[in-house]
Design a protein around this motif. Structure first.
Motif, PDB file in Angstrom:
ATOM      1  N   ARG A  32       4.990   4.032  -4.787  1.00  9.02           N
ATOM      2  CA  ARG A  32       4.381   4.451  -6.050  1.00  9.02           C
ATOM      3  C   ARG A  32       4.368   3.284  -7.023  1.00  9.02           C
ATOM      4  N   HIS A  54       1.137   6.642  -9.181  1.00  8.07           N
ATOM      5  CA  HIS A  54       0.337   7.004  -8.018  1.00  8.07           C
ATOM      6  C   HIS A  54       0.667   6.085  -6.844  1.00  8.07           C
ATOM      7  N   TYR A  57      -2.130   2.950  -2.286  1.00  9.36           N
ATOM      8  CA  TYR A  57      -3.373   3.022  -1.520  1.00  9.36           C
ATOM      9  C   TYR A  57      -4.384   3.986  -2.143  1.00  9.36           C
ATOM     10  N   GLU A  58      -3.895   4.902  -2.998  1.00 16.18           N
ATOM     11  CA  GLU A  58      -4.817   5.797  -3.707  1.00 16.18           C
ATOM     12  C   GLU A  58      -5.579   5.044  -4.783  1.00 16.18           C
ATOM     13  N   ARG A  61      -7.402   1.505  -2.520  1.00 17.86           N
ATOM     14  CA  ARG A  61      -8.310   1.931  -1.443  1.00 17.86           C
ATOM     15  C   ARG A  61      -8.828   0.731  -0.647  1.00 17.86           C
ATOM     16  N   CYS A  65      -5.296  -0.900   4.067  1.00 20.63           N
ATOM     17  CA  CYS A  65      -4.194  -0.014   3.684  1.00 20.63           C
ATOM     18  C   CYS A  65      -3.588   0.736   4.870  1.00 20.63           C
TER      19      CYS A  65
END
Length: 455
Positions: A32, A54, A57-58, A61, A65
């Protein structure tokens, strides 16, 4: 004056991070995001407030990843990653090329508490790279030699016409690339480009491939099959290795080209087609006509525009540019950061004749990419047969860096034109003033031959 050690609080660190041009973010051991600097906001289009908390990788992107995450590699092996490349997707859905580095974060007693990644936006550099390549490329064709520039200069006019084209060139010279470039630049570019290798199929199969058949034409014909001519209707049909077509098939092809209709096997009615034909061969069709191996009437029907593609050994000055292009391509495909080839490798490749032409060079570079673990491709990374060929000669080869190759090409052009500076400059596709400047910079003392008006 005694200087005391400064103690930074979190606010100081944020000020420092926000002053850096590269994107920086940190993560905890659960992946995170714990910090996200201003440059990271700018590159991703995502605010610090949205990013923190978050999963990394969110937010990024990136294409690496899931399969080749640099931070994960750093956590697993305890080693930093330096200057790796990847692509991320920004907040607007655009792909952004980046160069990244990673490291582990530890607390005061040496325990791992997270990781840090810095990344740089390479969009501008990639744009410059494309502009540089576009100066020496046409569609996907790379070259700056005189012979390639001459071909580039006529391609748009050839493409605009509807005339049949014959491409002559040895295997691996890029005949299909030229055919596709002609199609893509033509008014037919919105229709299909359809290719067929005439040497790969026997007559019976080639006939059904080209002209198609109707259901019931023979035992296994359960339904209609459109031929390549019908598939290419309104577009372009590329007939590769046309010299290997039998005389019987040549007669049938000639009729299609003359009457602009095809008759599928089993059909009672001819079907009109509007197809531009581009043919290609590595053989001398003129000689085949003289020997009765190729129909003269078909030859003149397909050879309305004739383009002779040079072999790689005839355009050696393109070898460094092709190598650079291929290294850039394979770096992206294999997620590597190979900077180039050593001077020794460049010397060997520059002096090699490449019987397989550009295809052979590309295979060599791909082979080297598999074996190379450093920043430069060395001799040991080349295929064994090439190393065997160069063992006896590599010590005699000059060290060919870019300057020495440029010097070699300039001297070669001057020798070709007996010292005539203007003609040599035209041959090299540069201004005469540029030629003089390069001769001075490279210390080229070429003597003119008796005629004082050579420049």
């Amino acid at each position: 004056m005694k200087i005391e050690n400064l103690k930074f609080n979190n606010n100081n660190y944020e000020i420092i991070l926000d002053s850096i041009n590269e994107g920086v973010f940190t993560v905890d051991q659960d992946w995170r995001i714990t910090s996200f600097n201003t440059a990271a906001e700018k590159i991703t289009g995502i605010s610090k407030k949205e990013a923190i908390g978050h999963l990394c990788y969110e937010i990024l992107r990136a294409n690496v990843c899931e399969t080749n995450c640099a931070l994960k590699h750093t956590f697993l092996y305890g080693k930093p990653i330096i200057n790796s490349t990847a692509n991320i997707i920004d907040n607007c859905g655009r792909k952004v090329p980046i160069r990244l580095s990673t490291a582990i974060l530890r607390n005061e007693i040496g325990e791992i508490v997270g990781g840090v990644e810095t990344f740089q936006d390479l969009s501008y550099i990639e744009q410059l790279q494309k502009q540089l390549e576009s100066s020496y490329s046409f569609e996907d064709i790379i070259g700056r030699s005189t012979r390639m520039i001459e071909l580039f200069s006529i391609l748009p006019q050839v493409a605009e016409s509807s005339s049949t084209v014959l491409l002559n060139g040895a295997s691996g010279t890029g005949k299909e690339l030229f055919a596709r470039a002609i199609h893509n630049l033509s008014p037919r570019h919105n229709k299909r480009f359809v290719g067929v290798n005439c040497a790969a199929l026997p007559d019976t199969l080639l006939e059904s491939e080209l002209f198609g058949y109707q259901a019931g034409a023979f035992t296994d014909a359960k339904r209609d099959k459109p031929g390549r001519f019908l598939l290419a209707d309104g577009g372009t049909l590329f007939l590769d290795e046309i010299a290997d077509m039998s005389t019987a098939m040549q007669v049938k092809l000639l009729r299609v080209l003359q009457e602009r209709v095809v008759e599928p096997l089993g059909s009672l009615e001819p079907i009109p087609v509007d197809v531009r034909v581009i043919a290609a061969t590595n053989r001398d069709l003129n000689e085949m006509v003289r020997n009765g191996l190729f129909r003269e009437d078909l030859y003149y029907r397909i050879c309305v525009v004739h383009m002779q593609l040079p072999e790689l050994k005839q355009r050696r000055e393109d070898i460094p540019l092709l190598i650079e292009h291929m290294i850039y391509k394979f770096n992206r495909l294999q997620n590597k950061n190979i900077a180039g080839v050593s001077d020794e490798v460049m010397a060997v490749l520059f002096n090699y004749d490449f019987p397989g032409n550009i295809r052979e060079l590309e295979n060599m570079i791909e082979h080297a990419f598999v074996l190379c673990r450093g920043e430069l491709i060395e001799l040991q990374h080349l295929p064994a047969e090439i190393r065997a060929l160069c063992k006896t000669t590599v010590k005699e080869l000059p060290t060919l860096n870019l300057d020495s190759m440029e010097k070699h090409l300039i001297i070669e052009a001057l020798q070709k034109h007996q010292g005539h500076r203007k003609l040599a400059a035209q041959d090299l596709n540069i201004d005469v003033s540029t030629l003089y400047r390069k001769m001075k910079a490279l210390d080229i003392q070429y003597q003119k031959e008796n005629n004082e008006n050579k420049d």
